[in-house]
Design an enzyme around this catalytic site. Structure first.
Site, PDB file in Angstrom:
ATOM      1  N   TYR A 120       0.879  -1.180   0.000  1.00 22.64           N
ATOM      2  CA  TYR A 120       0.000   0.000   0.000  1.00 22.64           C
ATOM      3  C   TYR A 120       0.911   1.223   0.000  1.00 22.64           C
ATOM      4  CZ  TYR A 120      -4.104   2.703   1.584  1.00 22.64           C
ATOM      5  OH  TYR A 120      -5.115   3.604   1.703  1.00 22.64           O
ATOM      6  N   ARG A 162      -6.626  10.129 -10.698  1.00 20.80           N
ATOM      7  CA  ARG A 162      -5.864  10.806  -9.636  1.00 20.80           C
ATOM      8  C   ARG A 162      -5.370   9.740  -8.681  1.00 20.80           C
ATOM      9  NH1 ARG A 162      -5.742  10.188  -4.729  1.00 20.80           N
ATOM     10  NH2 ARG A 162      -7.645  11.061  -3.898  1.00 20.80           N
ATOM     11  N   LYS A 222      -5.800  -1.837  -2.109  1.00 19.65           N
ATOM     12  CA  LYS A 222      -6.904  -1.576  -1.162  1.00 19.65           C
ATOM     13  C   LYS A 222      -7.619  -2.882  -0.825  1.00 19.65           C
ATOM     14  CE  LYS A 222      -7.095   3.119  -1.100  1.00 19.65           C
ATOM     15  NZ  LYS A 222      -7.264   4.011   0.042  1.00 19.65           N
ATOM     16  N   GLU A 265     -12.578   4.950  -5.925  1.00 18.16           N
ATOM     17  CA  GLU A 265     -11.243   5.250  -5.415  1.00 18.16           C
ATOM     18  C   GLU A 265     -10.449   6.051  -6.429  1.00 18.16           C
ATOM     19  OE1 GLU A 265     -10.249   3.992  -2.210  1.00 18.16           O
ATOM     20  OE2 GLU A 265      -8.754   5.541  -2.553  1.00 18.16           O
ATOM     21  N   ASP A 266      -9.874   7.131  -5.974  1.00 16.40           N
ATOM     22  CA  ASP A 266      -8.916   7.910  -6.770  1.00 16.40           C
ATOM     23  C   ASP A 266      -9.461   8.353  -8.129  1.00 16.40           C
ATOM     24  OD1 ASP A 266      -7.418   7.542  -4.550  1.00 16.40           O
ATOM     25  OD2 ASP A 266      -5.696   6.626  -5.536  1.00 16.40           O
ATOM     26  N   ASP A 284     -14.141   6.580  -1.177  1.00 15.98           N
ATOM     27  CA  ASP A 284     -13.165   6.447  -0.102  1.00 15.98           C
ATOM     28  C   ASP A 284     -12.403   7.750   0.139  1.00 15.98           C
ATOM     29  OD1 ASP A 284     -11.604   5.025   1.764  1.00 15.98           O
ATOM     30  OD2 ASP A 284     -10.040   4.712   0.261  1.00 15.98           O
ATOM     31  N   ASP A 285     -12.071   8.457  -0.926  1.00 12.14           N
ATOM     32  CA  ASP A 285     -11.263   9.678  -0.774  1.00 12.14           C
ATOM     33  C   ASP A 285     -12.061  10.801  -0.128  1.00 12.14           C
ATOM     34  OD1 ASP A 285      -8.807   8.747  -2.184  1.00 12.14           O
ATOM     35  OD2 ASP A 285     -10.298   8.437  -3.749  1.00 12.14           O
ATOM     36  N   ASN A 298      -0.356  11.616  -0.044  1.00 16.44           N
ATOM     37  CA  ASN A 298       0.389  10.384  -0.348  1.00 16.44           C
ATOM     38  C   ASN A 298       0.956  10.449  -1.765  1.00 16.44           C
ATOM     39  OD1 ASN A 298      -0.385   9.059   2.102  1.00 16.44           O
ATOM     40  ND2 ASN A 298      -2.410   8.786   1.212  1.00 16.44           N
TER      41      ASN A 298
HETATM   42  N1  LIG Z   1      -4.348  10.110   4.042  1.00 17.37           N
HETATM   43  C1  LIG Z   1      -5.409   9.712   3.392  1.00 17.37           C
HETATM   44  O1  LIG Z   1      -6.158   8.840   3.847  1.00 17.37           O
HETATM   45  C2  LIG Z   1      -5.751  10.324   2.082  1.00 17.37           C
HETATM   46  C3  LIG Z   1      -4.879  11.153   1.449  1.00 17.37           C
HETATM   47  N2  LIG Z   1      -5.224  11.705   0.249  1.00 17.37           N
HETATM   48  C4  LIG Z   1      -4.221  12.511  -0.419  1.00 17.37           C
HETATM   49  O2  LIG Z   1      -4.657  13.847  -0.534  1.00 17.37           O
HETATM   50  C5  LIG Z   1      -4.093  14.428  -1.679  1.00 17.37           C
HETATM   51  C6  LIG Z   1      -5.181  15.170  -2.431  1.00 17.37           C
HETATM   52  O3  LIG Z   1      -6.178  14.291  -2.871  1.00 17.37           O
HETATM   53  P1  LIG Z   1      -7.516  14.874  -3.529  1.00 17.37           P
HETATM   54  O4  LIG Z   1      -8.203  15.779  -2.601  1.00 17.37           O
HETATM   55  O5  LIG Z   1      -8.278  13.748  -4.074  1.00 17.37           O
HETATM   56  O6  LIG Z   1      -6.890  15.708  -4.729  1.00 17.37           O
HETATM   57  P2  LIG Z   1      -7.538  16.898  -5.529  1.00 17.37           P
HETATM   58  O7  LIG Z   1      -6.750  17.060  -6.756  1.00 17.37           O
HETATM   59  O8  LIG Z   1      -9.002  16.682  -5.634  1.00 17.37           O
HETATM   60  O9  LIG Z   1      -7.310  18.165  -4.576  1.00 17.37           O
HETATM   61  C7  LIG Z   1      -6.096  18.801  -4.378  1.00 17.37           C
HETATM   62  C8  LIG Z   1      -6.386  20.161  -3.795  1.00 17.37           C
HETATM   63  O10 LIG Z   1      -5.166  20.748  -3.404  1.00 17.37           O
HETATM   64  C9  LIG Z   1      -5.168  22.091  -3.852  1.00 17.37           C
HETATM   65  N3  LIG Z   1      -3.808  22.604  -4.007  1.00 17.37           N
HETATM   66  C10 LIG Z   1      -2.884  22.290  -4.935  1.00 17.37           C
HETATM   67  N4  LIG Z   1      -1.766  23.009  -4.758  1.00 17.37           N
HETATM   68  C11 LIG Z   1      -1.991  23.788  -3.673  1.00 17.37           C
HETATM   69  C12 LIG Z   1      -1.228  24.759  -3.008  1.00 17.37           C
HETATM   70  N5  LIG Z   1       0.000  25.047  -3.403  1.00 17.37           N
HETATM   71  N6  LIG Z   1      -1.770  25.391  -1.933  1.00 17.37           N
HETATM   72  C13 LIG Z   1      -3.022  25.097  -1.517  1.00 17.37           C
HETATM   73  N7  LIG Z   1      -3.802  24.176  -2.129  1.00 17.37           N
HETATM   74  C14 LIG Z   1      -3.292  23.540  -3.188  1.00 17.37           C
HETATM   75  C15 LIG Z   1      -5.903  22.035  -5.168  1.00 17.37           C
HETATM   76  O11 LIG Z   1      -6.309  23.347  -5.508  1.00 17.37           O
HETATM   77  P3  LIG Z   1      -6.868  23.722  -6.964  1.00 17.37           P
HETATM   78  O12 LIG Z   1      -8.225  23.076  -7.027  1.00 17.37           O
HETATM   79  O13 LIG Z   1      -6.904  25.180  -6.928  1.00 17.37           O
HETATM   80  O14 LIG Z   1      -5.915  23.133  -7.940  1.00 17.37           O
HETATM   81  C16 LIG Z   1      -7.037  21.123  -4.788  1.00 17.37           C
HETATM   82  O15 LIG Z   1      -8.046  21.842  -4.150  1.00 17.37           O
HETATM   83  C17 LIG Z   1      -3.441  13.296  -2.466  1.00 17.37           C
HETATM   84  O16 LIG Z   1      -2.055  13.333  -2.268  1.00 17.37           O
HETATM   85  C18 LIG Z   1      -3.981  12.051  -1.830  1.00 17.37           C
HETATM   86  O17 LIG Z   1      -3.038  11.000  -1.853  1.00 17.37           O
HETATM   87  C19 LIG Z   1      -6.430  11.484  -0.334  1.00 17.37           C
HETATM   88  C20 LIG Z   1      -7.326  10.652   0.249  1.00 17.37           C
HETATM   89  C21 LIG Z   1      -7.027   9.967   1.480  1.00 17.37           C
HETATM   90  C1  LIG Z   2      -5.125   6.963   0.870  1.00 15.72           C
HETATM   91  C2  LIG Z   2      -5.833   7.328  -0.336  1.00 15.72           C
HETATM   92  O1  LIG Z   2      -6.929   6.874  -0.572  1.00 15.72           O
HETATM   93  C3  LIG Z   2      -5.238   8.258  -1.236  1.00 15.72           C
HETATM   94  O2  LIG Z   2      -4.154   8.778  -0.964  1.00 15.72           O
HETATM   95  O3  LIG Z   2      -5.850   8.512  -2.275  1.00 15.72           O
HETATM   96 MG   LIG Z   3      -7.533   7.186  -2.559  1.00 13.30          MG
END
Ligand SMILES: NC(=O)C1=CN([C@@H]2O[C@H](COP(=O)(O)OP(=O)(O)OC[C@H]3O[C@@H](n4cnc5c(N)ncnc54)[C@H](OP(=O)(O)O)[C@@H]3O)[C@@H](O)[C@H]2O)C=CC1
Ligand SMILES: CC(=O)C(=O)O
Ligand SMILES: [Mg+2]
Length: 661
Positions: free
Chosen positions: A198, A251, A269, A340-341, A363-364, A507
């Site tokens: 993972y 993504r 997963k 997912e993603d 999940d996200d 991540n």
């Molecule tokens: N720990 C966990 O369980 C999980 C972790 N994650 C992680 O979270 C991260 C994001 O996932 P996800 O939300 O799906 O991705 P998205 O692409 O949907 O969202 C990313 C967000 O970050 C913003 N962003 C990018 N650059 C900056 C910056 N410099 N300053 C402030 N904001 C910024 C983007 O803004 P804009 O829209 O303006 O581009 C967008 O709103 C990934 O790395 C994923 O691995 C996700 C799910 C679970």
């Molecule tokens: C952990 C997870 O689901 C992610 O980083 O997208």
């Molecule tokens: Mg995910």
């Protein structure tokens, strides 16, 4: 092959240290990494304990150490499978266990086919009677090894490898040969294995999936399959699929569009579903909707295995997803689909479309929201504050995509549950994207979910200025921008708050907004820290040691899936996510909290999934959407769920006979 216990233990200690240092981040900062000695000691104790207690004749008992993969004995907490579980039932099918007799599984496969079927294959563990009975006598070397010996041998080979990606490949090869042994290794060594199958290693495995492709796993659906999906799903060889994890690869973690290479994520997963969530491996199905990719490197790559066209978009895309959703429900009416993603441009829309008609969740958005809620409640406990004071916090979320908004939504609901008004709850949030603070002046460019968290003033205020002006008590990173939480920003936050809560959740590790050692160093050890991918504990120059936690949706999705499928829930509701988060938060012991941990140790993940599943089923019963758990079973739900959890042990096999005399 046989080494002395002491020699093997020494070697394991060495290998575990090597693993620790491989998975650790840079040591250039003032603080140096602390090798996870507690884990190493536990690991070596387990091996040493096993070696000294395994009975000598165990390899020759045809039925010992076997189990029915469909149901399992209630207690699995014992380390040594030859020991009888303390709470072995006195009646029913498990009465047989005591006499060393297990209910066999009837299979249609014959002879050598069985050795090539990863679900049934036991490799060298097939006993001589079974080799005769199943007609492959002579096709295996003479020596019979039990599962523990096989595991021991595998671990020696695994720990000799130097890179985590090599270890991932070795584990996936085993997954393709012998699922029981693979899952057993995951169950018994989850702390060591989770980072290999993972995050973070799965990120690299996805990036290199086409280049390293060996054997297919899961199903792929493309535009060319339109009109055929309802028939195609019958190509999957198992009739009882309970959980599907599906991605369109748009993504993958924080690595962007990886197209069909994203298959590594559903596979990883679902391994956790089996090992951590107790879903049997023949009941899971990983899926990629291969709708092309906008990743130019993949479009140019001669070895890329996915559809080499720009992504399908708009109506055509949604029609394809729709056909898929209906096809899988047609064949497996009660299947749970975990999205997912998916890129945030479609993730929320898909969830909104299917959440009331299909058993599904994202999940996200939802899993991450529930996990973060539990983690932030854990942080309040670690700080000695009231867990019901979430609405009094100033919560800065960097990232307004699927994860960021998902977290805000679940926290907001929790604040209402805790008695805060809607206005008070909304006022706790500061959400920032690339263009700064979400605010009223940016309304036209925000989606409805983001609009709900837009503030009245300071629209577009940059992240650092938000920290300066609003002095957040909690900082969550879900931006996929590695290093976004700079020294200046973290020190600024720590100058206003006694114990800042810092959660860089992106991540894989390279995308974390800051590392554990940076967070502890820049706050002089005052922060409460959790990250999306694992970090080792940190030892400061002055000798203080700080625990880290992994805040990852892996703490809830296996339990949500287990609970929802056991009770045949019609849908996954918001309250199910809330109770899942609460159940997870309650698994944190006072000792964990005192160490500054905000989640239970990962070695407890099966009992966490069990607790989450029980909470989800209770909620389904309350909401009237349970279709399977009888009132009698509901009376002793914990034991019922325990019995339903798959545990990887070898099961006696017999041929299914088609002719009866
Ligand atoms: N720990 C966990 O369980 C999980 C972790 N994650 C992680 O979270 C991260 C994001 O996932 P996800 O939300 O799906 O991705 P998205 O692409 O949907 O969202 C990313 C967000 O970050 C913003 N962003 C990018 N650059 C900056 C910056 N410099 N300053 C402030 N904001 C910024 C983007 O803004 P804009 O829209 O303006 O581009 C967008 O709103 C990934 O790395 C994923 O691995 C996700 C799910 C679970
Ligand atoms: C952990 C997870 O689901 C992610 O980083 O997208
Ligand atoms: Mg995910």
């Amino acid at each position: 092959m046989f080494r002395s216990t002491a020699k093997l233990t020494r070697q394991l200690l060495q290998s575990s240290r090597m693993l620790t240092s491989l998975s650790s981040s840079s040591t250039s900062a003032k603080s140096r990494l602390f090798p996870a000695s507690a884990a190493v000691t536990y690991q070596s104790w387990k091996v040493a304990h096993h070696l000294s207690t395994a009975p000598n004749n165990s390899e020759h008992n045809e039925y010992d150490n076997n189990d029915d993969i469909l149901t399992t004995p209630p207690s699995r907490s014992h380390v040594n499978p030859w020991e009888e579980p303390e709470d072995m039932p006195t009646s029913g099918e498990w009465e047989g266990c005591k006499r060393g007799f297990m209910k066999p599984i009837q299979i249609s496969a014959r002879g050598v086919e069985i050795l090539h079927s990863p679900l049934y294959n036991k490799g060298t563990a097939f006993k001589s009677g079974e080799r005769d009975r199943l007609r492959f006598r002579g096709l295996l070397p003479h020596r019979v090894m039990n599962i523990n010996k096989q595991k021991e041998r595998f671990l020696i080979g695994l720990r000799e490898l130097e890179s985590n990606i090599r270890k991932n490949i070795m584990l996936e090869d085993l997954h393709d040969r012998n699922e029981t042994l693979y899952h057993r290794i995951l169950v018994d060594h989850i702390e060591e294995m989770a980072p290999l199958i993972y995050t973070p290693t799965v990120g690299q495995a996805c990036q290199e999936l086409s280049a390293r492709f060996r054997r297919p796993r899961g199903m792929y659906f493309t535009e060319e399959d339109r009109g055929h999906m309802a028939a195609m799903v019958y190509n999957w060889p198992h009739n009882d699929v309970r959980v599907i994890v599906v991605t369109d690869g748009s993504r993958i973690l924080g690595l962007g569009d990886l197209g069909a290479n994203g298959m590594g994520i559903p596979v990883g997963k679902l391994s956790l579903y089996c090992a951590a969530g107790g879903i049997a491996p023949h009941r899971v199905l990983p899926v990629v909707l291969d709708v092309g990719t906008d990743n130019q490197e993949l479009l140019n790559d001669e070895f890329y295995l996915g559809v080499q066209k720009p992504r399908l978009r708009g109506k055509e895309y949604f029609h394809l997803v729709d056909e898929f959703m209906n096809a899988v429900r047609y064949r497996w009416p009660r299947v749970l689909v975990q999205f997912e993603d998916f890129d945030s441009s479609v993730a929320q829309r898909l969830l909104d479309k299917y959440r009331h008609t299909h058993l599904c969740f994202n999940d996200d958005i939802q899993g991450t929201g529930a996990t973060s809620l539990a983690g932030l409640m854990g942080a309040l406990r670690a700080k000695g504050e009231d867990v019901n004071s979430l609405g009094d916090q100033r919560i800065l979320i960097a990232g307004a995509g699927s994860a960021g908004i998902g977290i805000a939504q679940v926290l907001y609901q929790a604040m209402l549950e805790q008695g805060y008004s809607e206005t008070q709850a909304k006022d706790a949030f500061y959400v920032v994207d690339q263009h700064g603070l979400l605010g009223k002046e940016r309304m036209a460019t925000l989606n409805p979910e983001q609009q709900a968290f837009a503030r009245d003033v300071d629209s577009g205020l940059p992240l650092l200025d938000v920290v300066k002006k609003y002095k957040p008590t909690m900082l969550v990173g879900v931006t996929a921008v590695g290093g976004l939480f700079t020294e200046g920003l973290v020190r600024e936050m720590a100058s206003h708050v006694e114990r800042p809560v810092i959660f860089p959740l992106s991540n894989p590790t390279t995308k974390a907004e800051c590392t554990a050692e940076q967070a502890f160093e820049w706050t002089d050890g005052r922060c409460v820290f959790a990250s999306g991918s694992p970090f080792d504990p940190v030892e400061m120059e002055d000798g203080r040691i700080f625990s880290t936690s992994q805040c990852n949706n892996m703490y809830v999705f296996p339990g949500i899936g287990l609970g929802a499928t056991i009770c045949g829930a019609r849908k996954v509701t918001d309250r199910m996510l809330y109770v899942a988060a609460k159940a997870l938060a309650e698994c944190l012991t006072p000792e964990d909290a005192a160490r500054g941990q905000v989640f239970p140790h990962i070695s407890k993940i099966r009992s966490v999934s069990h607790a989450v599943a029980v909470a989800v089923i209770e909620e389904a019963i309350r909401e009237g959407i349970n279709t399977k758990v009888s009132p009698d079973d509901a009376k002793n739900l914990k034991a019922y769920v325990d019995r339903k959890m798959y545990y990887p042990e070898y099961v006696p096999l017999i041929e299914k006979r088609t002719i009866s005399i």
